[in-house]
Design a protein around this motif. Sequence first.
Motif, PDB file in Angstrom:
ATOM      1  N   GLU A 173       0.796  -1.233   0.000  1.00  0.00           N
ATOM      2  CA  GLU A 173       0.000   0.000   0.000  1.00  0.00           C
ATOM      3  C   GLU A 173       0.825   1.279   0.000  1.00  0.00           C
ATOM      4  OE1 GLU A 173      -3.317   0.298   2.635  1.00  0.00           O
ATOM      5  OE2 GLU A 173      -3.929  -1.769   2.338  1.00  0.00           O
ATOM      6  N   ALA A 174       2.140   1.196   0.058  1.00  0.00           N
ATOM      7  CA  ALA A 174       2.965   2.398  -0.043  1.00  0.00           C
ATOM      8  C   ALA A 174       3.105   2.773  -1.508  1.00  0.00           C
ATOM      9  CB  ALA A 174       4.344   2.154   0.570  1.00  0.00           C
ATOM     10  N   PRO A 175       3.187   4.067  -1.813  1.00  0.00           N
ATOM     11  CA  PRO A 175       3.331   4.472  -3.219  1.00  0.00           C
ATOM     12  C   PRO A 175       4.667   4.037  -3.794  1.00  0.00           C
ATOM     13  CG  PRO A 175       3.614   6.345  -1.748  1.00  0.00           C
ATOM     14  CD  PRO A 175       3.154   5.208  -0.901  1.00  0.00           C
ATOM     15  N   PRO A 176       4.758   3.917  -5.118  1.00  0.00           N
ATOM     16  CA  PRO A 176       6.016   3.507  -5.746  1.00  0.00           C
ATOM     17  C   PRO A 176       7.019   4.649  -5.790  1.00  0.00           C
ATOM     18  CG  PRO A 176       4.380   3.978  -7.416  1.00  0.00           C
ATOM     19  CD  PRO A 176       3.680   4.124  -6.093  1.00  0.00           C
ATOM     20  N   ARG A 205      -4.463   3.970  -3.783  1.00  0.00           N
ATOM     21  CA  ARG A 205      -3.478   3.896  -2.705  1.00  0.00           C
ATOM     22  C   ARG A 205      -2.050   3.835  -3.235  1.00  0.00           C
ATOM     23  NH1 ARG A 205      -5.404   5.597   1.850  1.00  0.00           N
ATOM     24  NH2 ARG A 205      -3.678   4.547   2.882  1.00  0.00           N
ATOM     25  N   THR A 206      -1.898   3.577  -4.544  1.00  0.00           N
ATOM     26  CA  THR A 206      -0.541   3.489  -5.084  1.00  0.00           C
ATOM     27  C   THR A 206      -0.069   4.815  -5.661  1.00  0.00           C
ATOM     28  OG1 THR A 206      -1.169   2.838  -7.337  1.00  0.00           O
ATOM     29  CG2 THR A 206      -1.031   1.088  -5.681  1.00  0.00           C
ATOM     30  N   SER A 207      -0.867   5.856  -5.536  1.00  0.00           N
ATOM     31  CA  SER A 207      -0.473   7.153  -6.097  1.00  0.00           C
ATOM     32  C   SER A 207       0.354   7.945  -5.092  1.00  0.00           C
ATOM     33  CB  SER A 207      -1.704   7.970  -6.480  1.00  0.00           C
ATOM     34  OG  SER A 207      -1.311   9.237  -6.976  1.00  0.00           O
ATOM     35  N   PRO A 208       1.539   8.420  -5.477  1.00  0.00           N
ATOM     36  CA  PRO A 208       2.370   9.177  -4.537  1.00  0.00           C
ATOM     37  C   PRO A 208       1.860  10.595  -4.280  1.00  0.00           C
ATOM     38  CG  PRO A 208       3.665   8.238  -6.344  1.00  0.00           C
ATOM     39  CD  PRO A 208       2.233   8.136  -6.727  1.00  0.00           C
ATOM     40  N   PHE A 209       1.085  11.155  -5.266  1.00  0.00           N
ATOM     41  CA  PHE A 209       0.662  12.550  -5.151  1.00  0.00           C
ATOM     42  C   PHE A 209      -0.769  12.634  -5.686  1.00  0.00           C
ATOM     43  CE2 PHE A 209       0.621  17.106  -6.126  1.00  0.00           C
ATOM     44  CZ  PHE A 209       1.287  17.635  -5.032  1.00  0.00           C
ATOM     45  N   ALA A 210      -1.732  12.441  -4.791  1.00  0.00           N
ATOM     46  CA  ALA A 210      -3.126  12.292  -5.207  1.00  0.00           C
ATOM     47  C   ALA A 210      -3.954  13.517  -4.834  1.00  0.00           C
ATOM     48  CB  ALA A 210      -3.724  11.048  -4.556  1.00  0.00           C
ATOM     49  N   ASP A 255      -3.774   7.072 -13.249  1.00  0.00           N
ATOM     50  CA  ASP A 255      -4.819   6.565 -12.349  1.00  0.00           C
ATOM     51  C   ASP A 255      -4.758   5.057 -12.154  1.00  0.00           C
ATOM     52  OD1 ASP A 255      -5.606   9.156 -12.284  1.00  0.00           O
ATOM     53  OD2 ASP A 255      -7.507   8.876 -13.355  1.00  0.00           O
ATOM     54  N   GLY A 256      -3.748   4.393 -12.726  1.00  0.00           N
ATOM     55  CA  GLY A 256      -3.696   2.938 -12.685  1.00  0.00           C
ATOM     56  C   GLY A 256      -2.902   2.388 -11.521  1.00  0.00           C
ATOM     57  N   ASN A 257      -2.447   1.140 -11.671  1.00  0.00           N
ATOM     58  CA  ASN A 257      -1.722   0.425 -10.621  1.00  0.00           C
ATOM     59  C   ASN A 257      -0.247   0.809 -10.654  1.00  0.00           C
ATOM     60  OD1 ASN A 257      -0.616  -1.349  -8.793  1.00  0.00           O
ATOM     61  ND2 ASN A 257      -1.056  -3.199  -9.977  1.00  0.00           N
TER      62      ASN A 257
END
Length: 729
Positions: A403-406, A460-465, A535-537
């Motif tokens: 669940e942490a962003p990439p 949940r995978t977005s670093p800047f949402a 917006d994807g994975n």
Amino acid sequence: MTSLRFNVVEKAFQAKPQPVAVPDGRPSEYFGKYVFNREKMFKYLPSTVYARLVDAMDNGAPMDRDIADEVAAGMKRWASELGATHYTHWFQPLTEGTAEKHDAFVEHDGKGGMMEEFSGKLLVQQEPDASSFPNGGIRNTFEARGYSAWDPSSPVFVVDDTLCIPTIFIAYTGESLDYKAPLLKALRAVNKAAVDVCHYFDPNVKKVMAYLGWEQEYFLVDEGLYAARPDLLLTGRTLMGHEASKNQQLEDHYFGAIPTRVAAFMKDLEIQALELGIPVKTRHNEVAPNQFELAPIFEECNLAVDHNMLIMSLMRKVARTHGFRVLLHEKPFKGVNGSGKHNNWSLGTDTGTLLMAPGKTPEENLRFITFIVNTLMAVYRHNGLLKASIMSATNAHRLGANEAPPAIISSFLGSQLSKVLDHMEDSSTDELIALGGKHGMKLDIPQIPELLIDNTDRNRTSPFAFTGNRFEFRAVGSEANCASAMIALNTAVAEQLAEFKKEVDELIEKGEPKISAIIQVIRKYIKISKPIRFDGNGYSDEWKEEAARRGLDCETSCPVIFDQYLTEDSVRMFESAGVMTRKELEARNEVKWETYTKKIQIEARVLGDLVMNHVVPVAIEYQSKLIDNVYKMKQIFPTEEAEKLSAENMAIIRKIAEHTSYIKEHVDTMVEARKVANKIVDERAKAIEYHDKITPMLEQIRYHIDKLELIVDDQMWTLPKYRELLFIR
């Protein structure tokens, strides 16, 4: 040591919640009890001094020494009534923590006695030793002088018997040696640039504030179990340990009932935080076992950063009172969620307008779109720098899993806002603007719901949402000083807004109507910044390939990522905004590389010690017992039958030999690799060597240790296991 493990496990099981003393009255009545806020200022300062101080806080007006003397006298009188006997300049050096040196309110009275005194000079400035803090070579030991200077915009507070004065920390030659000084400069830069853009929509705006709401995640571990794990004690994370059979796969911890012992800790922490003026609001179980979260109401960015640094210190202190140790490391346990510190960032005006919130009219929504798109442009242009601002040896373990962003910066907008931007991109300026008769301009920008900006799931995978009226910078690590990310983000947005105004003004000078000019530039920016929108994975390999094609920074080496601070674009941005000079940036990178090296170096040393003093001796002892059993089986049974009955034990003996042999051999190899790396003089090259050579060895050795943990008799294993660390509360 085996008995130590079971003793601390038994003691942890028997631990009871500690009683918490609750102050009289409602929380609103004791909120800010230990803070010299405006209410206290008004009471303890002369009215003219109060007015001058408020002007300095709100508008940055200078204060002369006479005013400082009167402010210091009022502060001392207030603090003394609370039992304070000392004062300290409280600052944030480049260590990710805070620093303080306590001095008593005493001076010689000239008659052989002592008197209590606190002058404006002592309030405004002190002189700690600058060479003893990380400085990247700016100050040498023989050039130790550095200054801490009072920041009036952040209120002073009392902790125990000490008056704490928030300050900046600079070298004798003027370079900043902390996080607060460049943060204040970045906030000033974004204020000026945003005000200029706001005047296109509202000429009454005089000030724009950056707001920050942080979400502090953390783990709690019983103090006895913590002490029995030297890796936790010395590095903040477990360097070994096989996953428990049950961890977070049942998803039963998140938002579950808070354990009673933890609830007592939270209650105590909240009371003390409120008394220190920290507006804590939310508490809950997080996803991983023994993981929790604390979040306040959002505040002005500088104050929010100070409060986060203070709350982390307070958490460590209160945890010990309740028999816990708080773990702020981003990835203390392998195989479960790590801890982040989501930074909810937005801009707001002194007229009460949230610039990241949609409005009720098309014109207000154009203002909203203007600030959203300029933020996207800033993030796109400086995505590598923003990644560098949150990167560390500890956060590198967390990013990209559970669940942490990439470790690739992108922005998630949600379907509704994405459709709005796509509509603007696909339409011409003439199509977006139509004459509306007496009502002037009518903008063909779809109405955006004020309360529900998006009805899609959060990524949940977005670093800047984008999350409704703010951007959530999720890549920030739980142990980090928020200022690092906020310095980079606010400076990047300031630069971008200034560029936007320049382009719009040029079009207006050529005769283009203001609204048309704004939309033309916005449409161009929507197209340019489109690669940052995703917006994807974020975990998929396809995204990594796609991100590279889009030109986003995909570097994964922590020391190399720090190079982003020294690119020509970054240096130009920081210098043009007056935030940091090239010399300061170079010094900070030296500190980052040196810190990275030292953290990996410490982990390697600790792992080597644990291997030779715990793991290998226990494994060999168990192996010897199995060997003894095999010999005795041969004495009792016929040879063929004995071999058949002892086959499993023989297989285990062989596995233990293979694992211990690998571990010992590779620990020796790691020691030699460290010796080679330590001879490298250049800090960047040394950090890269540690990243490329030493860090992989830690994981390779760990694999074999964790296999041994599954094999060796549980009664013989000396170190508390994951099931004990994560499930005993």
